[in-house]
Design an enzyme around this catalytic site. Structure first.
Site, short mmCIF file in Angstrom:
data_model
loop_
_atom_site.label_atom_id
_atom_site.label_comp_id
_atom_site.label_asym_id
_atom_site.label_seq_id
_atom_site.Cartn_x
_atom_site.Cartn_y
_atom_site.Cartn_z
N GLU A 15 0.68 -2.40 12.82
CA GLU A 15 0.90 -3.86 12.85
C GLU A 15 1.24 -4.39 14.24
O GLU A 15 1.51 -5.58 14.39
CB GLU A 15 1.97 -4.25 11.84
CG GLU A 15 1.50 -4.02 10.41
CD GLU A 15 2.55 -4.36 9.35
OE1 GLU A 15 3.71 -4.58 9.73
OE2 GLU A 15 2.20 -4.38 8.16
N TRP A 73 0.83 -1.21 0.00
CA TRP A 73 0.00 0.00 0.00
C TRP A 73 0.86 1.26 0.00
O TRP A 73 0.34 2.35 -0.23
CB TRP A 73 -0.94 0.00 1.20
CG TRP A 73 -0.25 0.18 2.53
CD1 TRP A 73 0.85 -0.48 2.97
CD2 TRP A 73 -0.61 1.09 3.58
NE1 TRP A 73 1.20 -0.06 4.23
CE2 TRP A 73 0.31 0.90 4.63
CE3 TRP A 73 -1.63 2.02 3.73
CZ2 TRP A 73 0.25 1.62 5.83
CZ3 TRP A 73 -1.69 2.73 4.93
CH2 TRP A 73 -0.75 2.54 5.95
N ASP A 74 2.15 1.10 0.25
CA ASP A 74 3.07 2.24 0.20
C ASP A 74 2.86 3.03 -1.09
O ASP A 74 2.95 4.25 -1.10
CB ASP A 74 4.53 1.75 0.25
CG ASP A 74 4.82 0.83 1.42
OD1 ASP A 74 3.95 -0.01 1.72
OD2 ASP A 74 5.90 0.92 2.00
N LYS A 92 2.90 0.63 16.10
CA LYS A 92 4.07 0.58 15.23
C LYS A 92 4.18 1.85 14.39
O LYS A 92 5.26 2.34 14.13
CB LYS A 92 3.98 -0.64 14.32
CG LYS A 92 5.23 -0.90 13.51
CD LYS A 92 5.08 -2.16 12.66
CE LYS A 92 6.24 -2.36 11.72
NZ LYS A 92 5.92 -3.29 10.63
#
Lengths: 761, 761
Positions: free
Chosen positions: A490, A362-363, A602
């Site tokens: 995450e 998805w970056d 995260k």
């Protein structure tokens, strides 16, 4: 906030390059990544031509991968069985130089001078060394390398050798080495370790007028050919012998060298994966063409191409050259790593290393695409086309995951099929669907390109909206809930009603509905086609509208903050300030169960939602949310700090905004994540651009109009950037006292500065 | 309730055996499991001596395993890297019989008569066949086999061959075959597939006065020796040749057979893993001893041993022989499969197959142990000793999982170290700790064996209590919460406040505290030792008390039911009645994410808590909970139906109680789970006994006293069982109108029938 290391400035602060004046062995591996050259199709790590045992030489072709069987201790239904890993293809830059049978090795003999520079304005990697053999012979050697923007298949090299204090024989060898392998590190879950043996079978090997190698991957049957040809341009006399080894070719030149007479070698190699170009004869033609044009031509083209690029994506920070360097370095690498043909994309690590197996995440949509969208929208479009071209794979995946309809995009992939092997931080990240839809909406808003929506975008929108309809359900209060997913964070997995996911899904649902309505009204013929092709009923999209309206957003009444998910705030808080520094990143030091049990984050999750859709949240709400979540965030992902910088800017946390921004802008340059050796962090690189434009510039689209709310850090005198918006080019210049907006191209337009209308013309 | 298949009665209804009158090839694989012979140390599948391509011959030694590297697509910290798999050791029962060079194969030639019986009263597996060769020669062959309860190392065989219509040569071969392998099925996650090649290296191979084989596992270096000796008892003349092959020995006897004269062969094999017994000389001595005693001796001993067993664990249902058969079959297999030395345990599949890799689970403490506790408490004690002997491994595991103190028992193991490779349905099942503590409490209540608590139990209790203290945390309302665990229901994972886990943890915490106090008061010296050894402070256990008191139990005010966990009831309901039959078990047909997203239950979870601790719940509450959860439960685990039967009995759901019980009692006999070929379901077998005693008998311990609340199904005339309780033997007999309680042994005792005191004397 988290204490980041101070800026390390691993390189001299030059706004247009990165350079080294000294060879530092411990930096070698990391710098192979930073000095990489690429053009979106081929990538070559910045490895020394003569090799170096300290690093890992790598040559990559975008989307060229080998399949591997994913092993599981216990395998369940719907687990991907085949992975894809970007493979290291034949090394064509490799050479060997010997003086008196002493082989050039920078770690041996005496290094009298060393200079290396990657120039962002011409895209050429240059290295010049003066090296003395143990017997006292000195030579100056310069290496020039480019991966061409003129011809995406081409790597060009120019090598110059000048004996400084002797006449005598110099042996020069040039290799086409197909014995290369992928990098192995058994201790790091982020690195693939499947390819301990060569993944290739060599099908053809030829060395006469030129070198030719054809290899095919053993499992996936992917084939490529590479040709190499070189020429000693200078008048030096030499003898040449040609060798053919197992999977490897090389030529040996014994050159009669004269003191202070430079031996110049030009060398071209071309890589092809297209079926029609795999034959030796074709490769030979391409090599001939390259030779006709010659090094100087390609060097010139490279410079012109980049001149245009830098003009399109103009950005400058007056008063902070280190930042300017970082930002430009990042933009340069984004350009280098991004596929531009609709069938390739940009890996999380670009084309610079093998981390994350070369996978696309998805970056792309959430970070990288925005940069291209506002600077080179044609590239943004190609990235969206990639998702269209892999829509069938996503449809298959939805079926595998027992959905009755729709498409589920893969968390990580090269060919469009899911290959994440740890689903709680992989397939469970359903938000990938909404991220793609969000990118489509952004693209549409910025370009007005309704044709693209009609021809491709709408199918993606319909199928992703359908997936949400199938994955979600109404609770007893009539709210639409999405259960058992993982959000961007995450360190929290398999939870219900992740705020980010729900909000982005709602956007997806309502934009899909809006576009269906628009096509219905404006292009009835296309609407009819779509109805047939997608089995779309007249009413289906009204359901999506309803789900979006009824979407549930968890909120904590006591704390008056938005909740990351249904249960996040009920967990105990992880004491980050008591966690030893060496325990970060936490995922390398704690079992997932431990992390999931606490409030510890995260990377930006709820805060990301607030960065992407700022108009959905009041300033007060964002401030409370930021105050709460910021303290819990480790930024163990490189996708985090840029987002925190943007949101900190909005709520007036100037110091934090600046510090987060600095960390972002130099993530790779200063190796903040500690793993730059495995490749760049492309999302963070794009995050730098977002940090300037959306963070400091406060740019957002609201009601289809462009808004700015500029701020300027204390250290900066002024900053300038250009963006493309609805076929205009707008230049924004902000200094300590004011913001200037000017229309460089296009029709008049109304924009907003801190809510006040500005008419640009 | 779920519709179960009708009783299949795969075997004739005999209350004391299972038998076959007909060879049915499609049953062969499953029946290898059912006809297995074992003694808690060695297990031999009911494979034909002459082999059969339709199944898988297996010989297992309890706790004898090979290590294997567990592969993960992405491996995280704290993931077990080494698995353990029970290995198939050398086959010593194997023979070959040829008449006229035609080798006996039941699938070839003509099978005139076939009879097989496993008798629960003498523990002997007998098979008698009349087989005709293609040339018309007929022979009667009988095979007798026992795995000795007198000498746990010994397998004894007696084979008789009688030519019915000819004189002539019969060739008999006897094998000691070390080339065996484990079973492979790549499609089933419940079966291990690591051992495609032999796991053994043969170190010694000898064939002279007897056969001897010593093998060592290649990775874990576990060594065993097996010796085999046989003798032709009858007076027939024969010639013998001895062979030594790679990893395999065999003897060939060419026997001059006479019509109607029976050739009798006695054959003994012994298996040793103890260091001192691995030598050939030692094995020879043991074989000699066996020969001195002879088959008849072992046959007799077996019968006497089982007579005692059946007397100790007396159970009879008058009016339902099929059930009696099922129950006895189950008890017999529990006896056969359970290790009794404190270092071995009982695998989920016993010693009858390789399913679940021979691992020990919570099945032992929550199901199997109760059966032994009330019938042979000395075996129950040995099972608890196993947990004491592996406490250090559990302490190590707690550290690996970042706990600052305590011990975390492995979800599945052989040697005490965790080897579950899918943690959401493995390590996350923290309730294993509480299950072990619960078994300790049960043991203590039933036996009054405080010495055991003082010497071993207390360490387990302290370390498990500490683990809960570390894993749990207080919420803002001051309630003690346990986050991110998985309860018994594996279709729901990584959730907060699983009711079962919280309740059992509270029991664990308070019983640990109670025992610390008791030792402190009654055995101050031991208390001092414990304080030193366990670094126990004077106050520590008061904290445990508090956590138990403040434990949070999720409850739904609207539905007035206990919630399985914090979020379970907020999910949509899985429509079980619309799910096609072939989609069960769901875990073989849906990705875990799909299952976790719905209200769908694999096995009794909250209902299990209500079965184990009935006094904690009112009848009305149990009824509401049962009504709600029963409809959502698939019983895809064999650990479910017995519990539902028990709870249905309590709330007067007689029909359901009975149907669930029938399914339980004949789970393996009628192969309800469809995978009996891979081994028995030991928890379900024990669940049958629990179903009679705790379900129909309504037995529970409350305030340290014994209560009964008997019911009798319509079909039964009466039922009787005996239990041991606080050094008494109590016989319970229930008929249509009343329940009789009698004290068979021991001091007078007060018990309760439906709440009314009964004085037994």
């Amino acid at each position: 906030m988290k204490k980041f290391d101070n800026i390390k400035n691993r390189f001299p602060v030059n706004p247009w390059d990165i350079s080294e004046k000294k060879y530092n062995p411990s930096d070698y591996f990391t710098n192979e990544t930073l000095f990489a050259c690429a053009n979106g199709f081929i990538g070559v790590r910045g490895s020394f031509e003569e090799g170096n045992y300290l690093g890992h030489s790598g040559t990559y072709i975008n989307a060229f991968y080998e399949s591997n069987k994913i092993e599981y201790g216990e395998k369940y239904v719907g687990y991907p069985s085949e992975g894809q890993s970007m493979v290291n293809v034949a090394n064509s830059i490799k050479i060997e130089i010997s003086i008196d049978d002493e082989i050039l090795d920078i770690n041996k003999g005496e290094l009298i001078d060393y200079n290396r520079k990657l120039d962002f304005r011409n895209g050429i990697l240059k290295r010049k060394i003066i090296w003395k053999t143990q017997s006292g012979k000195k030579a100056e050697i310069s290496f020039n390398r480019l991966v061409s923007f003129e011809n995406k298949h081409l790597i060009a090299q120019k090598i110059e050798i000048t004996p400084l204090n002797f006449d005598g024989e110099i042996t020069y060898k040039s290799f086409l080495d197909g014995t290369i392998k992928n990098y192995i590190d058994e201790d790091d879950p982020r690195i693939d370790n499947k390819f301990k043996k060569s993944v290739f079978k060599t099908r053809e090997l030829y060395n006469d007028e030129f070198m030719f190698l054809n290899q095919i991957t053993k499992k996936s049957g992917k084939e490529y050919s590479v040709g190499l040809k070189e020429s000693i341009i200078s008048k030096s006399k030499y003898k040449v012998k040609k060798y053919k080894d197992t999977d490897k070719l090389y030529n040996e030149y014994r050159i009669k060298a004269k003191k202070e007479k430079t031996i110049t070698i030009e060398k071209f190699s071309v890589y092809y994966t297209e079926m029609n170009y795999l034959k030796k004869q074709k490769i030979e033609v391409e090599l001939e063409k390259a030779f006709e044009k010659g090094w100087d031509y390609y060097e010139k083209f490279q410079k012109e191409y980049l001149e245009k690029f830098w003009n399109d994506s103009y950005i400058k920070i007056d008063g902070d050259d280190a930042l300017t360097q970082g930002i430009r370095f990042n933009m340069f690498h984004l350009l280098q790593s991004t596929g531009k043909d609709g069938y390739t994309n940009i890996g999380a690590k670009g084309l610079t290393g093998e981390g994350y197996e070369g996978h696309y995440f998805w970056d792309t949509e959430t970070y990288v695409l925005s940069f291209f969208l506002y600077t080179q929208p044609e590239t943004a479009k190609k990235l969206l086309e990639f998702r269209y071209n892999t829509l069938d794979a996503a449809r298959d995946r939805a079926k595998e995951m027992s959905h009755t309809k729709g498409a589920l995009y893969p968390w990580r992939t090269i060919n469009g099929y899911e290959c994440s092997s740890y689903y709680p931080a992989g397939t469970a990240q359903y938000h990938i669907n909404a991220d793609i839809a969000f990118a489509l909406k952004q693209y549409y808003q910025v370009t007005d390109d309704f044709d693209f929506i009609k021809s491709m975008g709408i199918e993606i929108l319909v199928e992703t909206a359908r997936l949400w309809e199938d994955a979600g359900s109404y609770n007893s209060e009539g709210q639409f809930c999405i259960n058992c997913v993982t959000g961007p964070d995450e360190y929290t997995a398999l939870i219900n009603n992740n705020y980010y996911t729900n909000l982005m899904a709602a956007e997806n649902l309502s934009f899909a509905s809006e576009m269906v309505e628009k096509i219905k009204t404006e292009s009835p013929e296309i609407y009819q086609e779509l109805k047939n092709k997608l089995k779309l009923s007249e009413e289906e999209h009204f359901g999506w509208e309803k789900h979006a309206e009824k979407m549930f957003y968890p909120y904590d009444e006591k704390l008056k903050i938005n909740a990351q998910d249904d249960s996040f705030l009920s967990k105990p808080i992880w004491e980050l300030d008591k966690t030893p520094k060496e325990k970060f990143p936490l995922l390398l030091n704690y079992h997932p169960l431990v992390l999931y049990r606490y409030q510890v984050i995260k990377q930006a999750d709820l805060i990301l939602a607030e960065a992407l859709l700022p108009h959905k949240f009041s300033d007060e709400q964002v401030k409370r949310d930021y105050d709460y979540y910021e303290k819990l965030t480790t930024h163990d992902s490189s996708l985090s700090t840029c987002i925190y910088s943007i949101v900190a800017n909005r709520i007036g946390y100037e110091k934090e905004a600046y510090e987060y921004f600095i960390n972002t802008s130099r993530t790779d340059l200063d190796n903040y994540q500690g793993n730059t050796k495995d490749g760049i962090h492309s999302a963070s690189m794009a995050g730098t651009w977002l940090g300037v434009v959306m963070g400091f510039g406060g740019m957002k689209i609201y009601n289809n109009e462009l808004h700015f709310d500029p701020k300027i850090p204390e250290k900066w005198n002024e900053y300038t950037f250009k963006i493309k918006f609805k076929n205009r080019i707008i230049k924004v210049k902000v200094d300590k006292t004011k913001a200037d907006y000017s229309l460089e191209k296009g029709e008049p337009l109304t924009i907003y500065n801190k809510g006040n209308k500005i008419e640009l013309s």
